[in-house]
Design a protein around this motif. Structure first.
Motif, PDB file in Angstrom:
ATOM      1  N   ASP A  10       0.438  -0.610  -0.399  1.00 40.69           N
ATOM      2  CA  ASP A  10       0.101  -0.124   0.025  1.00 40.69           C
ATOM      3  C   ASP A  10       0.654   1.554   0.007  1.00 40.69           C
ATOM      4  N   GLN A  11       1.865   1.642   0.636  1.00 38.12           N
ATOM      5  CA  GLN A  11       3.099   2.373   0.780  1.00 38.12           C
ATOM      6  C   GLN A  11       3.808   2.737  -0.377  1.00 38.12           C
ATOM      7  N   HIS A  14       0.763   3.906  -2.533  1.00 41.69           N
ATOM      8  CA  HIS A  14      -0.041   5.251  -2.559  1.00 41.69           C
ATOM      9  C   HIS A  14       0.821   6.142  -2.112  1.00 41.69           C
ATOM     10  N   ASP A  15       1.941   5.678  -1.234  1.00 45.82           N
ATOM     11  CA  ASP A  15       3.098   7.019  -1.102  1.00 45.82           C
ATOM     12  C   ASP A  15       3.823   7.236  -1.629  1.00 45.82           C
ATOM     13  N   VAL A  16       4.039   6.723  -2.234  1.00 47.45           N
ATOM     14  CA  VAL A  16       5.279   6.603  -3.397  1.00 47.45           C
ATOM     15  C   VAL A  16       4.949   6.606  -4.842  1.00 47.45           C
ATOM     16  N   CYS A  17       4.967   5.469  -5.889  1.00 46.27           N
ATOM     17  CA  CYS A  17       4.306   5.556  -7.330  1.00 46.27           C
ATOM     18  C   CYS A  17       2.868   6.088  -7.248  1.00 46.27           C
ATOM     19  N   GLN A  19       2.968   9.202  -5.877  1.00 43.26           N
ATOM     20  CA  GLN A  19       2.620  10.396  -5.822  1.00 43.26           C
ATOM     21  C   GLN A  19       4.358  10.731  -6.612  1.00 43.26           C
ATOM     22  N   LEU A  21       7.377   9.757  -6.077  1.00 40.07           N
ATOM     23  CA  LEU A  21       8.801  10.634  -6.000  1.00 40.07           C
ATOM     24  C   LEU A  21       9.652   9.743  -5.582  1.00 40.07           C
TER      25      LEU A  21
END
Length: 239
Positions: A10-11, A14-17, A19, A21
């Motif tokens: 999930d990270q 949602h949190d990396v790809c 955005q 980053l």
């Protein structure tokens, strides 16, 4: 470890790809890991990574290429998953100056007349050994180092498929893995898929065991790859 990457899925998504980053995911112990047991085999990451948008996924053929891939990943300024195996390398030269690898470009080591192996990661070395064994049987086998599961080198894959029989090789489950990605790529380009063999791991959890023993059991050592490629070619002869 690759096998624990699913816990952070999930990270990653949602949190990396999402955005975009500049994060490098260093996935250690990818592929079969031997005595660490069924919880530690990293044989699912190609399948759960390659469908995530904005993510580059690469795997080196040896410790020398690993250096260049890490150097490349750190300069991409976008999400990159770098997948590498447990254990010692094959003894590759480590003195070459670091260089950026073209993202999505395969390395053609040798084009074969009778069959070609399209391998990824640690399987490249085994395919080179298998090609040497097939040469003793009068079969000219080529080897291409895919380097990237995403993005794929679409032009090289098409070239190989149009050239003749093609064998994809990976230390990942066949379901949704590298070989599946190659089939999708060829289907999208309208290339016939009747002469493609996928070698990888079956739809089961791999048991505890020595690395060499597991490779032999699943036909992913040099002898197993050569044997299955030869059988594949024999099946095509009536055509």
């Amino acid at each position: 470890y690759s096998t624990f990457g699913q816990r952070a899925y999930d990270q990653m998504l949602h949190d990396v790809c999402l955005q975009e980053l500049p994060v490098v995911l260093a996935l250690d112990r990818a592929g079969l890991v031997g005595e660490d047991g069924p919880t530690h085999h990293g044989v699912f990451d190609y399948s759960y990574l390659r469908h995530i948008p904005n993510l580059v996924c690469m795997a080196p053929k040896d410790e020398g290429e690993l250096r260049h891939m890490l150097y490349t990943a750190l300069r991409e300024k976008r999400p990159v998953a770098l997948r590498y195996p447990r254990g010692s390398g094959i003894g590759a030269d480590l003195s070459e100056p670091l260089r950026v690898l073209p993202v999505g470009q395969a390395e053609v080591l040798h084009l074969g007349r009778d069959v070609n192996f399209l391998a990824i990661g640690a399987t490249v070395h085994s395919c080179q050994q298998a090609a040497a064994q097939l040469q003793e049987q009068g079969i000219d086998a080529g080897v291409v180092n895919a380097r990237f599961v995403k993005p794929l080198d679409r032009s090289v894959i098409r070239l190989l498929a149009e050239r003749g029989p093609l064998v994809t090789v990976e230390e990942n489950v066949l379901a949704g893995g590298f070989g599946s990605a190659v089939l999708e790529c060829l289907n999208d380009q309208g290339v016939a898929r009747s002469r493609i063999l996928r070698l990888g791991l079956p739809d089961e959890f791999v048991e505890h065991g020595a690395y060499a023993l597991l490779l032999r059991k699943y036909g992913l050592d040099a002898a197993g790859i050569a044997r299955q490629a030869a059988e594949f070619l024999r099946e095509l002869l009536p055509e």
